[in-house]
Design a protein around this motif. Sequence first.
Motif, PDB file in Angstrom:
ATOM      1  N   PRO A  92     -92.553  30.818  25.881  1.00 39.87           N
ATOM      2  CA  PRO A  92     -93.353  32.049  25.811  1.00 39.87           C
ATOM      3  C   PRO A  92     -92.532  33.309  26.079  1.00 39.87           C
ATOM      4  O   PRO A  92     -93.035  34.421  25.935  1.00 39.87           O
ATOM      5  N   LEU A  93     -91.268  33.141  26.476  1.00 39.75           N
ATOM      6  CA  LEU A  93     -90.443  34.284  26.837  1.00 39.75           C
ATOM      7  C   LEU A  93     -89.953  35.040  25.605  1.00 39.75           C
ATOM      8  O   LEU A  93     -89.641  34.436  24.570  1.00 39.75           O
ATOM      9  N   LEU A  94     -89.876  36.349  25.722  1.00 42.54           N
ATOM     10  CA  LEU A  94     -89.244  37.185  24.704  1.00 42.54           C
ATOM     11  C   LEU A  94     -87.736  37.062  24.886  1.00 42.54           C
ATOM     12  O   LEU A  94     -87.211  37.353  25.960  1.00 42.54           O
ATOM     13  N   ASP A  95     -87.048  36.612  23.867  1.00 43.01           N
ATOM     14  CA  ASP A  95     -85.647  36.222  23.989  1.00 43.01           C
ATOM     15  C   ASP A  95     -84.704  37.357  23.600  1.00 43.01           C
ATOM     16  O   ASP A  95     -84.591  37.712  22.429  1.00 43.01           O
ATOM     17  N   LEU A  96     -84.002  37.906  24.601  1.00 41.58           N
ATOM     18  CA  LEU A  96     -82.903  38.838  24.366  1.00 41.58           C
ATOM     19  C   LEU A  96     -81.616  38.298  24.995  1.00 41.58           C
ATOM     20  O   LEU A  96     -80.730  39.055  25.390  1.00 41.58           O
ATOM     21  N   ALA A  97     -81.516  36.967  25.060  1.00 38.57           N
ATOM     22  CA  ALA A  97     -80.343  36.335  25.663  1.00 38.57           C
ATOM     23  C   ALA A  97     -79.566  35.488  24.672  1.00 38.57           C
ATOM     24  O   ALA A  97     -78.358  35.311  24.829  1.00 38.57           O
ATOM     25  N   SER A  98     -80.213  34.949  23.663  1.00 38.67           N
ATOM     26  CA  SER A  98     -79.516  34.060  22.736  1.00 38.67           C
ATOM     27  C   SER A  98     -78.637  34.863  21.779  1.00 38.67           C
ATOM     28  O   SER A  98     -78.744  36.089  21.685  1.00 38.67           O
ATOM     29  N   VAL A 113     -74.574  43.429  20.689  1.00 37.29           N
ATOM     30  CA  VAL A 113     -74.620  43.228  22.134  1.00 37.29           C
ATOM     31  C   VAL A 113     -74.802  44.559  22.856  1.00 37.29           C
ATOM     32  O   VAL A 113     -74.081  45.526  22.589  1.00 37.29           O
ATOM     33  N   VAL A 114     -75.772  44.606  23.776  1.00 39.56           N
ATOM     34  CA  VAL A 114     -76.013  45.785  24.597  1.00 39.56           C
ATOM     35  C   VAL A 114     -75.784  45.390  26.049  1.00 39.56           C
ATOM     36  O   VAL A 114     -76.467  44.516  26.587  1.00 39.56           O
ATOM     37  N   SER A 115     -74.813  46.022  26.691  1.00 43.27           N
ATOM     38  CA  SER A 115     -74.439  45.699  28.061  1.00 43.27           C
ATOM     39  C   SER A 115     -75.001  46.751  29.011  1.00 43.27           C
ATOM     40  O   SER A 115     -74.775  47.941  28.832  1.00 43.27           O
ATOM     41  N   VAL A 116     -75.742  46.295  30.033  1.00 43.49           N
ATOM     42  CA  VAL A 116     -76.365  47.190  31.013  1.00 43.49           C
ATOM     43  C   VAL A 116     -75.785  46.872  32.384  1.00 43.49           C
ATOM     44  O   VAL A 116     -75.884  45.745  32.864  1.00 43.49           O
ATOM     45  N   ARG A 117     -75.173  47.861  33.034  1.00 38.79           N
ATOM     46  CA  ARG A 117     -74.457  47.638  34.288  1.00 38.79           C
ATOM     47  C   ARG A 117     -75.428  47.349  35.440  1.00 38.79           C
ATOM     48  O   ARG A 117     -76.498  47.947  35.541  1.00 38.79           O
ATOM     49  N   ALA A 118     -74.992  46.434  36.334  1.00 34.07           N
ATOM     50  CA  ALA A 118     -75.737  46.109  37.547  1.00 34.07           C
ATOM     51  C   ALA A 118     -74.883  46.462  38.762  1.00 34.07           C
ATOM     52  O   ALA A 118     -73.657  46.430  38.695  1.00 34.07           O
ATOM     53  N   VAL A 120     -83.040  37.465  29.516  1.00 32.00           N
ATOM     54  CA  VAL A 120     -81.836  38.264  29.287  1.00 32.00           C
ATOM     55  C   VAL A 120     -80.629  37.502  29.815  1.00 32.00           C
ATOM     56  O   VAL A 120     -80.755  36.616  30.671  1.00 32.00           O
ATOM     57  N   GLY A 121     -79.452  37.863  29.323  1.00 33.70           N
ATOM     58  CA  GLY A 121     -78.226  37.274  29.831  1.00 33.70           C
ATOM     59  C   GLY A 121     -77.773  37.977  31.089  1.00 33.70           C
ATOM     60  O   GLY A 121     -78.106  39.151  31.331  1.00 33.70           O
ATOM     61  N   CYS A 122     -77.008  37.251  31.911  1.00 33.20           N
ATOM     62  CA  CYS A 122     -76.483  37.815  33.162  1.00 33.20           C
ATOM     63  C   CYS A 122     -75.014  37.452  33.244  1.00 33.20           C
ATOM     64  O   CYS A 122     -74.665  36.266  33.347  1.00 33.20           O
ATOM     65  N   PHE A 123     -74.149  38.446  33.169  1.00 37.81           N
ATOM     66  CA  PHE A 123     -72.704  38.218  33.213  1.00 37.81           C
ATOM     67  C   PHE A 123     -72.159  38.683  34.550  1.00 37.81           C
ATOM     68  O   PHE A 123     -72.377  39.820  34.957  1.00 37.81           O
ATOM     69  N   ARG A 124     -71.430  37.796  35.221  1.00 42.37           N
ATOM     70  CA  ARG A 124     -70.812  38.101  36.521  1.00 42.37           C
ATOM     71  C   ARG A 124     -69.389  37.566  36.520  1.00 42.37           C
ATOM     72  O   ARG A 124     -69.016  36.773  35.650  1.00 42.37           O
ATOM     73  N   PRO A 125     -68.595  37.977  37.512  1.00 39.36           N
ATOM     74  CA  PRO A 125     -67.278  37.365  37.636  1.00 39.36           C
ATOM     75  C   PRO A 125     -67.434  35.841  37.815  1.00 39.36           C
ATOM     76  O   PRO A 125     -68.392  35.402  38.458  1.00 39.36           O
ATOM     77  N   PRO A 126     -66.556  35.016  37.257  1.00 37.68           N
ATOM     78  CA  PRO A 126     -65.327  35.400  36.549  1.00 37.68           C
ATOM     79  C   PRO A 126     -65.500  35.592  35.050  1.00 37.68           C
ATOM     80  O   PRO A 126     -64.511  35.705  34.336  1.00 37.68           O
ATOM     81  N   ILE A 158     -67.182  43.739  36.810  1.00 38.03           N
ATOM     82  CA  ILE A 158     -68.449  44.462  36.891  1.00 38.03           C
ATOM     83  C   ILE A 158     -69.559  43.582  36.330  1.00 38.03           C
ATOM     84  O   ILE A 158     -69.489  43.123  35.191  1.00 38.03           O
ATOM     85  N   SER A 159     -70.577  43.339  37.138  1.00 32.65           N
ATOM     86  CA  SER A 159     -71.704  42.522  36.695  1.00 32.65           C
ATOM     87  C   SER A 159     -72.627  43.347  35.811  1.00 32.65           C
ATOM     88  O   SER A 159     -72.751  44.562  35.967  1.00 32.65           O
ATOM     89  N   ARG A 160     -73.289  42.666  34.891  1.00 35.36           N
ATOM     90  CA  ARG A 160     -74.213  43.363  33.988  1.00 35.36           C
ATOM     91  C   ARG A 160     -75.224  42.408  33.392  1.00 35.36           C
ATOM     92  O   ARG A 160     -75.013  41.191  33.353  1.00 35.36           O
ATOM     93  N   LEU A 161     -76.323  42.986  32.937  1.00 35.53           N
ATOM     94  CA  LEU A 161     -77.218  42.270  32.045  1.00 35.53           C
ATOM     95  C   LEU A 161     -76.642  42.389  30.642  1.00 35.53           C
ATOM     96  O   LEU A 161     -76.167  43.446  30.247  1.00 35.53           O
ATOM     97  N   ARG A 162     -76.688  41.302  29.904  1.00 34.53           N
ATOM     98  CA  ARG A 162     -76.198  41.298  28.528  1.00 34.53           C
ATOM     99  C   ARG A 162     -77.382  41.015  27.617  1.00 34.53           C
ATOM    100  O   ARG A 162     -77.962  39.933  27.646  1.00 34.53           O
TER     101      ARG A 162
END
Length: 401
Positions: A37-43, A334-339, A359-365, A371-375
Motif C-alpha cells: 500500500p506504500l507510495l514507492d519513491l525508493a525503488s 534521483v533527488v537527494s535530501v540532506r538529513a 523512501v531510500g535512506c543513505f548513510r555512511p559508509p 552526509i546522510s540523506r533521504l534518496r
Amino acid sequence: MPQDRPDDAFAWIDAQRERRDRAGLVRRLSPRPADSPLLDLASNDYLGLARHPEVTAAAAAAAQRWGAGSTGSRLVTGSTELHTTLERELAEFCGFEAALVFSSGYAANLAAVSALSGREALIVSDAGNHASLIDGCRLSRAEVAVVPHADPDAVRKVLGAAEGDTREEAAEAAGAVPGRRRALAVSDSVFSVDGDAAPLAALAAACRAHGAALVVDEAHGLGVLGEGGRGAVHGAGLAGAPDVVVTATLSKSLGSQGGVVLGPARVIEHLVNTARTFIFDTGLNPAAVGAALASLRLLRREPERAARVRTVAMGLYGRLTAAGLTAVRPDASVVSVRAPSPEQAVRWAADCRAAGLLVGCFRPPSVPDGISRLRLTARGDLTEEQVGRAVDVIVKTAPTA
C-alpha cells in the motif's frame, strides 16, 4: 563488549555489530509484499515498467519457451537467441557497435574495468563512483588514482603526469602498445547518491588528449537521459566512439535484471574471451532477458517516458526546496535530501513509511562524503497527486536541525 574465546572463530562479528548499533548504522532486510500500500519513491523502477503488463507477459513467455534458468555460462549453454536479440537491439538503441549481456550490472562493471586494464595499467576513478566500479578497480590489479568528484582537470593532470611512464618491458609483455602505458578513466554518468551528472564531454576530451579510454556506467542514465532515454553518453555525442565503453544495468529503467557492456566490437570480443564475470558466471535467466527486451521496445515506442521522469524529479526538487529542505538539484531521476545525522535520517525514513511513503535512506559508509540523506527516486508513472502527497509527507516528518 563480548570476550573472544579460543573456540569462537566469529567473536569479532559481535564486536562489529555493537559498533554498528552505537553508530546507528545497522541495516536490516525489509521484505515487501506483492501488493504494497506504500507510495514507492525508493525503488529504481524509473519508468514504472517492472509491473507493466507487456513486460511481465514477456518474462513469462520467455520462461515458458526457454526455461526458468539459462542452464549454464554464456559460453556453454547459457546463450539463447533471446540474449543475442537483446544485445543487438541494445547496441542499436544506444548507438554502439556491439553489446554483451551479463547476469547483473555489478558483474558488467567488474568485467569492463578489470578486463580493459591490468597490472601495468593506470585507472583514474571518480571519488563518487559506485561500489561496483570501485571493486572493478580493486580487482584489476592496476594502479588506481582516485580524483575529486566530477573534475575533468584532475583526470587530465593524472593522465598527463603518467604519460611517458611506459614501464615498457612489463607493459609489452601484458600486450600494451610499445611506448604507451594502458590507461582509462571510469565514471558514473549519473551518480547514485546525489543524482548529479558527470561532465562527460570534458572527461572524454581529457582522455583523448592522453590516449586513454573512457568507461562510463549508465546505470542511472539509460532510460532517463539522452534522446528518448538513450543515455547521457548518447546525449553528449559520444555514443559509438572508438575510445568509449558504456556499462548499464537492466534492473532500473528497464524494470528487469542483468547488466550490459556496450562499445566497439573488438572490445566486446575481448570481454567474451577475458572477462571472468562473463566466462565463469551463469548466463542471465531467460525471463529477465525477455522482460528487458520488452521494456526496451516499449521505450522505443514511447520515448516520452524518459522526459516524464525528469519532469517528476524536478517537481519533487522544486517543492521540497520551496518548503525549506536542502536538496540537490537532480540531473536525472534521483533527488537527494540532506538529513542532519544518520540517526535522524533513519527516523525520518521510518516516519515517512509510517505515513505511507517509502523512501531510500543513505548513510555512511554508503555515502562518500559522510552526509546522510533521504534518496528519492522519481518514477515516470507517478501522478501529480502522488508527487504532492509525497512532498507533504517528507516535509511534515522532516527532523529539526
